[in-house]
Structures are given as structure tokens and as C-alpha cells.
Scaffold this motif. Structure first.
Motif, PDB file in Angstrom:
ATOM      1  N   GLU A   1       0.831  -1.202   0.000  1.00 23.36           N
ATOM      2  CA  GLU A   1       0.000   0.000   0.000  1.00 23.36           C
ATOM      3  C   GLU A   1       0.874   1.263   0.000  1.00 23.36           C
ATOM      4  O   GLU A   1       0.575   2.239  -0.709  1.00 23.36           O
ATOM      5  CB  GLU A   1      -0.926  -0.025   1.218  1.00 23.36           C
ATOM      6  CG  GLU A   1      -1.887   1.149   1.279  1.00 23.36           C
ATOM      7  CD  GLU A   1      -2.804   1.080   2.479  1.00 23.36           C
ATOM      8  OE1 GLU A   1      -3.584   2.029   2.669  1.00 23.36           O
ATOM      9  OE2 GLU A   1      -2.719   0.073   3.228  1.00 23.36           O
TER      10      GLU A   1
ATOM     11  N   THR B   1      -1.167  -8.575  -5.876  1.00 20.51           N
ATOM     12  CA  THR B   1      -1.982  -9.346  -4.943  1.00 20.51           C
ATOM     13  C   THR B   1      -2.966  -8.453  -4.200  1.00 20.51           C
ATOM     14  O   THR B   1      -3.870  -8.951  -3.527  1.00 20.51           O
ATOM     15  CB  THR B   1      -1.092 -10.075  -3.925  1.00 20.51           C
ATOM     16  OG1 THR B   1      -0.286  -9.121  -3.231  1.00 20.51           O
ATOM     17  CG2 THR B   1      -0.189 -11.082  -4.627  1.00 20.51           C
ATOM     18  N   GLU B   2      -2.781  -7.125  -4.284  1.00 17.36           N
ATOM     19  CA  GLU B   2      -3.684  -6.189  -3.633  1.00 17.36           C
ATOM     20  C   GLU B   2      -4.631  -5.593  -4.664  1.00 17.36           C
ATOM     21  O   GLU B   2      -4.225  -5.262  -5.792  1.00 17.36           O
ATOM     22  CB  GLU B   2      -2.889  -5.062  -2.951  1.00 17.36           C
ATOM     23  CG  GLU B   2      -3.764  -4.156  -2.114  1.00 17.36           C
ATOM     24  CD  GLU B   2      -3.094  -2.818  -1.853  1.00 17.36           C
ATOM     25  OE1 GLU B   2      -3.196  -2.324  -0.727  1.00 17.36           O
ATOM     26  OE2 GLU B   2      -2.482  -2.268  -2.792  1.00 17.36           O
TER      27      GLU B   2
ATOM     28  N   CYS C   1       2.827  -6.846  -5.929  1.00 17.01           N
ATOM     29  CA  CYS C   1       1.906  -5.730  -5.760  1.00 17.01           C
ATOM     30  C   CYS C   1       0.500  -6.072  -6.268  1.00 17.01           C
ATOM     31  O   CYS C   1      -0.507  -5.601  -5.723  1.00 17.01           O
ATOM     32  CB  CYS C   1       2.432  -4.497  -6.501  1.00 17.01           C
ATOM     33  SG  CYS C   1       3.891  -3.760  -5.720  1.00 17.01           S
TER      34      CYS C   1
END
Length: 964
Positions: free
Chosen positions: A59, A130-131, A128
Motif C-alpha cells: 500500500e 496481490t492487492e 503488488c
């Protein structure tokens, strides 16, 4: 121990600065890449190992704007890598597996430093993705096209692995999945737009634009990686990406049409390592959902059926269950079912369904795909034989008996139609009790199953198909681009061949021929319903209606064509199911149901079964009288349709023809004289319905004791739920046969003395100045004094003559006590003593209908009339009871109350009321029920009364007609 000295790469800002600088150099092109490679490498390594993997690191990386330079770096690195092979630039990319070794060897590997940069950058991007927020940002920044370009340009296994992993993560969202599917088309559209804008200067024509560009989409590149890569980790990432891309029916179909299934099947057949095996079966499971023709063909051609059947017994549960579901999904395609059966799929699916239906099995939801698959396997003869030998018939019958599986009953019955001409299987199904289950399906509330497409049709007769032209990717891209730019209004403006014509649905299979049936009577019953068969075109719809009850009726019709179908079809459950369908159908019933009933009633082998099972009585009650088993004993009004009445009369006439033939006479005589007690009673009850020859029914019912046998069975336990209704109807019919001159439209008349009361001769003694004055008073237990004339009272009865004019003390008394009499019971006695006949005094002690007679003042008056030797008063009181309780205002519930008084004349009145020719069949039957309950163990008086009424003779002394 001293803490480790902080380094520059511990700072996220430093790493992002290096990343941004590297991306800027690519855009400017002024610096040497080698000079910045080491700081960049350290920054990428730190981002992957520390910053991104830390809690909340992804994030923070996205919030600090790290995705934009990361994607720019990937585009720069991809552009610096080796160009893809141009060997196949003149032809469209193959929809099947690409030649792996050729494409891999023709593309040189990138330099080691560049490969390391790509590895680290792709690893960061994959992590990244995966978000969810990162996936949205990557899609917005055009990262999907960059990944597709890397997948096409760099053929190193590690790069392919990480690229496929990133695409697989992006495909976890539907929007990204759609963009990945169309990534190649978007890239091609850019190239086509540039070419179209410069077509005049370079001489590019529309025909040149139709030449395919070497810009395959993501799916063909992933399919190519399946055959080119040898590394298990890379293959797992590619397989996972393809699995995530199969997120909708359209995308699954697109994957299958682009050849994604066959290489998966070939890899599975090569016996890979366990991790890759699990990845392959999970991918094939997703691709086989709603299995398309292309998917089934590729999986079969890739040799995947045998390995899948073998993996069904895999020790790992995840592999085993996924494999079984793949096999179940494949059954939706008829073309692959024979091969699947040859590979052992029938036994596997049956065994798994049997296990899940066991005591420790799973719930109905997990059984549903297996039930569907087993039912579809019944469409080919080779699989039906395997299923029968493996115990599949017993399993299907278990499903039909299970109320929890009611949602699948229609599908199971339709599957059993496949065994229509398998004599051995039909015999086994009949022995397992299929016929009553089918009859119950005719009017049941089974759940509706989804319709199967034409691809699921039986492959015993493969349809002739027109080869469909496959659209190359470049043509699809050109069409999309021409439409988007406004050069074409729609696909039809470009060419009529872009959308191949769909083959019309196959015609329905011919219905098995049936022997000619007797005429079914009313024309309206032969009118087929305007039902559409699911999956059929209007032109192919036959005249025979085929609704949800069609498969069950077809099987029942096949059973009825046996030489002796009585054991299965002429039973109470089967007949009830057929009659419920015929009378309960919202429209005209299927002519096949009517033919079944006609065929059974015309078969001499079924005559004894119709008698034993009370089938003839059931036909008359249900069709002619409109009384079904569910209507009894409630007095529920059910209108009798003329068509149903005509059908019932026609079926009974068929049975009459059989009964009056020499064979039928012998069969009925044998049943009545030598059958079991139950058979003898059933024969006696049925004879009035199916015998019209006086010589036959008189000999069997009167001379050989059939009538007395039936009457004696009334007070025993009922052998059929409608037995007493049947018995009342049978006795009424027999009475009509014995006395055919009695008109059913003329009910018995009411005595005139009850309609118009006679003048009362006793009331003048009750006035204030009676003339002549009373010379006697009777004293009741209540203290009431009733005036009387001694002379009139003494002449009315021998009892009172001896009491009032004899040598008893009462002869000298002016106040004579009358013990045990209430005022209401004494009132008709006093009237009768003074000559009143029909003045209405006898109506006073009689309670209204609905109130009990036992213990009432009417019973007290009757007892007193007998005690005082007043037979005329007894008869008049009985007439009064009958007038009130068995007259127009009385009902069948009053008949038993009247019978309980035990008066012979009233018993005769009750019997005449119950068997009256103008009586409603329901009321008649309820009255007989009341008589049987009232008679209890003392059935003699009831039997004799009913016998007298049927034979037309008087019973219990002088009879009198009462209004019914």
C-alpha cells in the motif's frame, strides 16, 4: 553485538528515486544503462525483499507512486530485449499449441543484467498485484499491455514465470481479466490505426490491412509458454494464469477456442510432479465448467481422459475431487461420452455418487453434478451397458425413491427412457418398483431441471455438422477497429461470413411405435396440448404432446405393451397416478395416457388384476362419479367433466367385454369360489360394475353367495381406503340391476299424515272448561298432571284396559301415576290414547338433526310405547324420527344415529336411505360408514336390511317410504 549499519536501500524514498531515474533514462535515452545498473539492482532487490513484503508495504509503495516508474522500467527493459521471431509474421498465430522448441531457440536470451532487472521488476509487480487497489492502478496505467509485450518478446523461463504470475494475479478481477483477453487486440488496433492513417503515403490497402500482424494476445502467448517451458514453477504460473482467466462462460469459451485446453491435457498425460498436477486439474476444472464442444474435443485429443480417470483415485483429496468434477463436466458433451466410458469414467462417477449418497457422504448440493453426469451417460448404448453392469439402475432407483432428491427426479426419469428397448434393464427396473414411482411423477411437484443444449444429445447418432470457419485474431481486431472508427456500422457490414451460421437443432428422435389401441371415445381427449418440447424447433414439434410428464408416460406405455402388464401397472398406486394425471391435467391430457388405460382394460390378462386391486371400482368412482381417494371421506364438491365420465364408461365397457367372454366368466368364477377371502370379496364388489348379463351376475352374486359375502365383509377391516365407498356404489348398482324399473329420478314420497296434520282430539281436554270434563289424571314423576278420559284410554291399549278397567287399584283412582316418563315423552302417549293419529304430537320429542337420538326423549317415548303396548304409536314415532332425521333436512351422519335405536323398521329405513336410487354417491357412502360404525359387532340386522333393500323385499315389518 552492534546493530547493522543502515544503508541507502533501507529508505523507500531512495529506492523510488532510483526507480524513477531508471524510467526517466529510458524515456530520455541519454545515459548509459550499465552505469546505473548496480544502484538500480540494489534498489529493486530492496523493494522486493524488504519494502514490498513488509506489513503495509504494498500500500505504501502504491501510495508513493511506485507503480508508474515500475511499469515504465518494464516497458524500457522489454524494448531493450530481443525482438520476437519474425518467422511466422506472414500468418496468423495458431489457435493451438505453438511449436515450443522452435520459438524458444529462435529468440536469443537477453543479457544477464537486463534479465536480472526484469526478474526483480516483475517480481515486485506480481507481489503488488496481490492487492486489489494495485491491480486497479496497474490496469489504469496500461500495465497489462506491457506484460503481454514482455511475454511475447522475452522467452526466458524465469521471465515467463514472473510475467505469468503477474497476469494471473491481475486476472483475479473481472475487469482486468477482460483486459488481458483483449490485450492483443488492443495492441493490434494501435498498429492498424497507424497503418490506416498512413495508408496513402505507403500504399497500404484494405487487403493489406487484412494481413495478420504478429501481435498475438495474452492467451496464445500463455498457451505457447505451456509447450515451450520446461520449468515446473513456470508451468504452474502459466497454468494458474489460464485458470484465473477462465472466470466467465465467454472467457472459458475463448480460451478453449484459442487452444488452451489441449496442452493442459498433454501436460497431464505426461505424469508431471504433484504440484503441477494439482495446478493442471484445478485449471481444467475451471475450463470445463459449462463444458463447451471445443473444450471437450481438445481434452480428448490431448489424451487427457485416461489420466483423469486414473487421478480419480489420487490419494490427495483436492486432486481427486477436482478430477471427478472434471469428468462430470465433460459428460455435458455427447461427443466425448463414449470415449469417457471406454476410459472407465462410468464406473468412477457411479462409485463416487454411491459414496456421496452413503451414510457418511456429502449433502445434495455435492451430488448434483454427479447425478447430472450419470443421467447424461445414459444417452449412449455403450455407457448404458456399463452403467447397468455397474449397478447404476439400483442407484437411479434410489434417487427416485429419495424425497430429498426430488429436484432431480425429472432428469432421472428422462435418463431411464434410454433403456426403453433394453428388455433386461426394463425387467430389472420393474422388479425394483419403477412403475409406481413413474405414476407418482405424472402429477408430482418435482423441481425443474435446466435444459440441456444440443451438444448434450446422444452421440449414438452424431449429427452432421457444417465445419465452422475459425476467426483469426487479426480479423477480429480489424473488425473491432473498423466498427470503433465508424468505417462499419456492425459486423454484418464487413462480411456475412464473420459469424458462422449456427446449425439448426437436430430433429427429435422417432417415437417408438405402439400397437393400435381401441377408440378412446371423446374427441376432445385426443386433442394434443400445444406444448413445446425443450430444445426443439417448431417445425420439428410432433403432434404428440411432450411435457414434463412425457418421459414417464413413454416408459409406462412401454410397460403396458408387455403381454401381461398386470403385475406392474394394474395396481392401486399406478392406476391412481394415471387417473390423477388424466383428471388433474390443466389441458387435455396426453393421448398416450389414454391409450395406456385403454390398452390395460382391453387386455384379458389384466382382468383378474383389475378385480383384485379394485381397479374397476376405482375407475368408476374417479372418472364417472368424480370421487378420488383424496376426496374421501370429506364431502368435497368436485365437478365431473363430461369427457371424464365418457372415458370412465368406455373403460368399464372394455372390462365388461372381457368379463363376459368365456375366459372372463371362468376367471371371475374361479376368483369368487376358489380365491382367497380378499379376492372373493373384491370379486363380489366388482361384479355389478362389469357384468350386465343377468344370468352371470345372478349366478355369482345371488346363487353362489357373492352378495352375502360382500355384506359380511362390511364390518371387517377395510382392504382398500375407498372400500366402503365402493361397496355402497356396488350395492346401489346391484339394486338397479335387480329392480331396473325403479326410476332414480323419483325419490320416495312422504306420508300424507306428516305433510298435513290431522285434527287433534286431545286438545279439548286442555282448555279451562273442557267438554266433556276429564274423569282421570295421570301423574308424572315431575308432578305434572295430565287430564284424560278413562274410557278412551282403556280402549286404546290392552295395558291401559287392564290398568284402568281391571282389578288393579288404579281402576278406582282418579289420579293414576305414570312412572319413568318425562312430560315430552308422555305427550304423544296421551294424544294417542285419545285417538289422535298424525296430529303432529309425535314430532315433539324428536330432537333435530345433528343431535343424538340415544338417551333422547324420542327413545324414551318409543320405549314407553312398547311398554304400554301401543304398536301404532311406535310406528308413528318411528315415522316421525325418519321424517326428521332421514328426510330432506337430514344428512348421512344421521343415518347411524337412527340405526342405533335398534328398531327394525328404522333399520329398514336407514338401509333404503343409504341405497336409494336418487341418492348422492358421497352421501350414500357416508351413510354406509355410519351404519357400519353403529352396527359394530352385531352386523346381522344391518346385513339383512341391506340384503332386503337390494333384493327389493320388505324388512322389519310394514315398511313405509320416506323422503330422502
Amino acid at each position: 553485538m552492534a546493530a547493522a549499519k543502515p544503508t541507502l536501500t533501507d529508505s523507500l524514498s531512495f529506492c523510488l528515486a532510483q526507480l524513477t531515474a531508471a524510467a526517466g533514462e529510458g524515456l530520455g535515452g541519454g545515459k548509459d544503462t550499465a552505469t546505473n545498473e548496480t544502484p538500480l539492482g540494489r534498489a529493486l532487490l530492496a523493494l522486493r525483499t524488504r519494502h514490498v513484503k513488509a506489513a503495509g508495504g504494498i500500500e505504501r509503495f502504491r501510495a508513493r507512486g511506485g507503480l508508474r516508474p515500475l511499469l515504465a522500467l518494464l516497458r524500457r527493459a522489454a524494448a531493450a530485449g530481443p525482438a520476437p521471431s519474425q518467422a511466422g509474421s506472414g500468418s496468423a498465430p495458431s489457435s493451438g499449441p505453438a511449436p515450443s522448441s522452435a520459438s524458444s531457440s529462435s529468440s536469443p536470451s537477453p543479457p544477464a543484467r537486463l534479465r536480472k532487472t526484469l526478474d526483480l521488476a516483475l517480481s515486485i509487480l506480481a507481489n503488488c498485484c496481490t492487492e486489489g487497489a494495485c491491480r486497479t492502478e496497474v490496469r489504469r496505467l496500461g500495465g497489462i499491455l506491457s506484460l503481454v509485450t514482455i511475454l511475447q518478446c522475452v522467452k526466458t523461463d524465469s521471465i515467463q514465470n514472473r510475467t505469468a504470475r503477474a497476469l494471473g494475479n491481475l486476472a483475479m478481477e473481472p475487469e482486468s481479466c477482460g483486459d488481458i483477453h483483449s490485450a492483443g487486440e488492443k495492441a493490434m488496433s494501435v498498429e492498424l490505426a497507424r497503418a490506416w492513417r498512413g495508408r496513402r503515403s505507403v500504399g497500404i490497402s484494405l487487403l493489406t490491412l487484412c494481413t495478420p500482424f504478429p501481435s498475438p494476445g495474452a492467451v496464445p502467448l500463455l498457451v505457447e509458454s505451456l509447450t515451450a517451458c520446461q520449468d515446473s514453477q513456470c508451468l504452474q504460473s502459466v497454468v494458474r494464469a489460464l485458470r484465473n482467466l477462465a472466470d466467465s462462460p465467454q472467457h472459458r469459451l475463448a480460451l478453449a477456442q484459442q487452444g488452451a485446453v489441449r496442452p493442459l491435457a498433454e501436460l497431464l498425460a505426461a505424469a508431471p510432479d504433484p504440484a503441477l498436477t494439482l495446478a493442471l486439474v484445478r485449471a481444467l476444472l475451471e475450463l470445463s465448467r459449462g463444458c463447451s464442444r471445443a473444450c471437450a474435443e481438445q481434452l480428448s485429443l490431448g489424451g487427457g481422459l485416461g489420466p483423469l480417470v486414473s487421478l480419480a483415485s489420487h490419494p490427495k483429496k483436492a486432486v481427486r475431487e477436482a478430477t471427478i468434477l472434471i469428468l462430470a463436466n465433460l459428460c455435458a458433451q455427447g461427443l466425448v461420452r463414449p470415449a469417457l466410458g471406454n476410459a472407465g469414467g462410468v464406473e468412477v462417477l457411479l462409485g463416487e455418487l454411491r459414496r456421496r449418497r452413503g451414510p457418511n457422504g456429502a449433502g445434495p448440493a455435492s451430488q448434483q453434478p454427479l447425478v447430472r453426469a450419470v443421467c447424461l451417460l445414459c444417452r449412449e448404448a455403450i455407457n448404458r451397458a456399463r452403467l447397468r453392469d455397474a449397478g447404476g439402475l439400483e442407484l437411479l432407483m434410489g434417487l427416485l425413491r429419495d424425497p430429498r432428491a426430488s429436484a432431480w427426479h425429472l432428469r432421472v426419469v428422462a435418463a431411464l427412457v434410454g433403456f426403453l428397448y433394453d428388455t433386461g434393464a426394463l425387467g430389472r427396473l420393474q422388479a425394483l418398483g419403477l412403475v409406481p414411482l413413474l405414476a407418482g411423477q405424472l402429477c408430482g411437484d418435482a423441481g425443474d431441471e435446466e435444459e440441456e443444449g444440443r451438444e448434450a444429445a446422444s452421440w449414438d447418432f452424431p449429427e452432421e455438422r457444417t465445419p465452422e470457419r475459425a476467426e483469426a485474431g487479426s480479423f477480429r481486431s480489424l473488425r473491432s477497429w473498423l466498427i470503433s472508427e465508424g468505417y462499419a456500422a456492425g459486423p454484418g457490414d464487413i462480411s456475412p461470413d464473420w459469424s458462422p451460421e449456427r446449425c439448426p437443432p437436430p430433429p427429435p428422435p422417432p417415437e417408438p411405435a405402439e400397437p393400435t389401441s381401441p377408440t378412446l371415445g371423446p374427441a376432445s381427449l385426443r386433442t394434443p396440448r400445444t406444448l413445446r418440447t425443450p430444445g426443439r424447433s417448431p417445425a420439428a414439434t410432433s403432434e404428440e404432446p411432450w411435457g414434463r410428464e412425457g418421459p414417464a408416460l413413454l416408459l409406462l406405455s412401454r410397460f403396458s405393451q408387455a403381454p401381461d402388464p398386470s403385475g406392474a401397472l394394474v395396481t392401486s398406486p399406478a392406476l391412481c397416478g394415471l387417473l390423477a394425471y388424466v383428471t388433474g391435467s390443466p389441458g387435455p391430457p396426453s393421448p398416450r395416457a389414454l391409450r395406456i388405460l385403454a390398452r390395460l382394460t382391453c387386455n384379458p390378462a389384466c382382468l383378474e388384476a383389475f378385480v383384485r386391486s379394485y381397479g374397476a371400482a376405482l375407475l368408476r368412482a374417479w372418472l364417472v362419479l368424480g370421487v378420488a381417494p383424496d376426496d374421501w371421506p370429506t364431502l368435497r364438491a368436485r365437478p365431473v367433466r363430461r369427457q371424464h365420465r365418457e372415458l370412465g364408461e368406455m373403460l368399464l365397457q372394455n372390462l365388461t367385454v372381457q368379463a363376459e367372454s368365456p375366459f372372463g366368466v371362468g376367471a371371475l368364477t374361479h376368483l369368487l369360489l376358489s380365491g382367497s377371502p380378499e379376492d372373493r370379496v373384491a370379486c363380489a364388489l366388482t361384479l355389478p360394475f362389469i357384468c350386465r348379463k343377468p344370468s352371470l351376475w345372478r349366478r355369482l352374486l345371488l346363487d353362489q353367495g357373492g352378495l352375502r359375502l360382500l355384506l359380511s365383509a362390511l364390518t371387517r377391516p377395510a382392504p382398500h381406503p375407498l372400500f366402503l365407498f365402493f361397496a355402497a356404489d356396488s350395492l346401489s348398482c346391484l339394486q338397479g340391476l335387480v329392480s331396473p324399473t325403479v326410476s332414480p329420478a323419483l325419490p320416495p314420497t312422504i306420508p300424507l299424515d306428516l305433510d298435513a296434520p290431522s285434527p287433534c282430539l286431545y286438545e279439548h281436554l286442555l282448555g279451562p272448561a273442557p267438554i266433556p270434563a276429564p274423569d282421570l289424571h295421570f301423574l308424572l314423576d315431575s308432578g305434572l298432571r295430565l287430564p284424560a278420559q278413562r274410557a278412551a284410554s282403556a280402549t286404546a291399549s290392552p295395558f291401559f284396559r287392564a290398568l284402568l278397567a281391571g282389578s288393579f287399584a288404579e281402576a278406582q283412582m282418579d289420579l293414576v301415576p305414570l312412572r319413568g316418563l318425562s312430560p315430552s315423552a308422555a305427550w304423544p302417549i296421551l294424544h294417542h290414547l285419545h285417538g289422535c293419529r298424525g296430529c303432529g304430537a309425535t314430532l315433539g320429542p324428536v330432537p333435530p338433526p345433528g343431535q343424538p337420538l340415544l338417551g333422547s326423549e324420542a327413545e324414551e317415548a318409543l320405549e314407553a310405547a312398547g311398554r304400554f303396548l301401543l304398536p301404532g304409536l311406535e310406528e308413528e314415532l318411528e315415522e316421525a324420527v325418519g321424517h326428521i332425521h332421514l328426510g330432506p333436512h337430514g344428512g348421512p351422519e344421521s343415518v347411524g344415529e337412527v340405526f342405533r335405536l335398534g328398531r327394525p323398521r328404522l333399520v329398514a329405513h336407514c338401509a333404503r336411505w343409504a341405497l336409494g336410487p336418487g341418492q348422492c354417491p358421497r352421501k350414500r357412502a357416508l351413510a354406509l360408514v355410519g351404519l357400519v360404525e353403529a352396527a359394530g359387532e352385531e352386523a346381522g340386522p344391518l346385513t339383512e336390511a341391506l340384503l332386503a333393500v337390494v333384493m327389493g323385499v320388505e324388512f322389519g315389518g310394514k315398511g313405509s317410504s320416506l323422503d330422502c
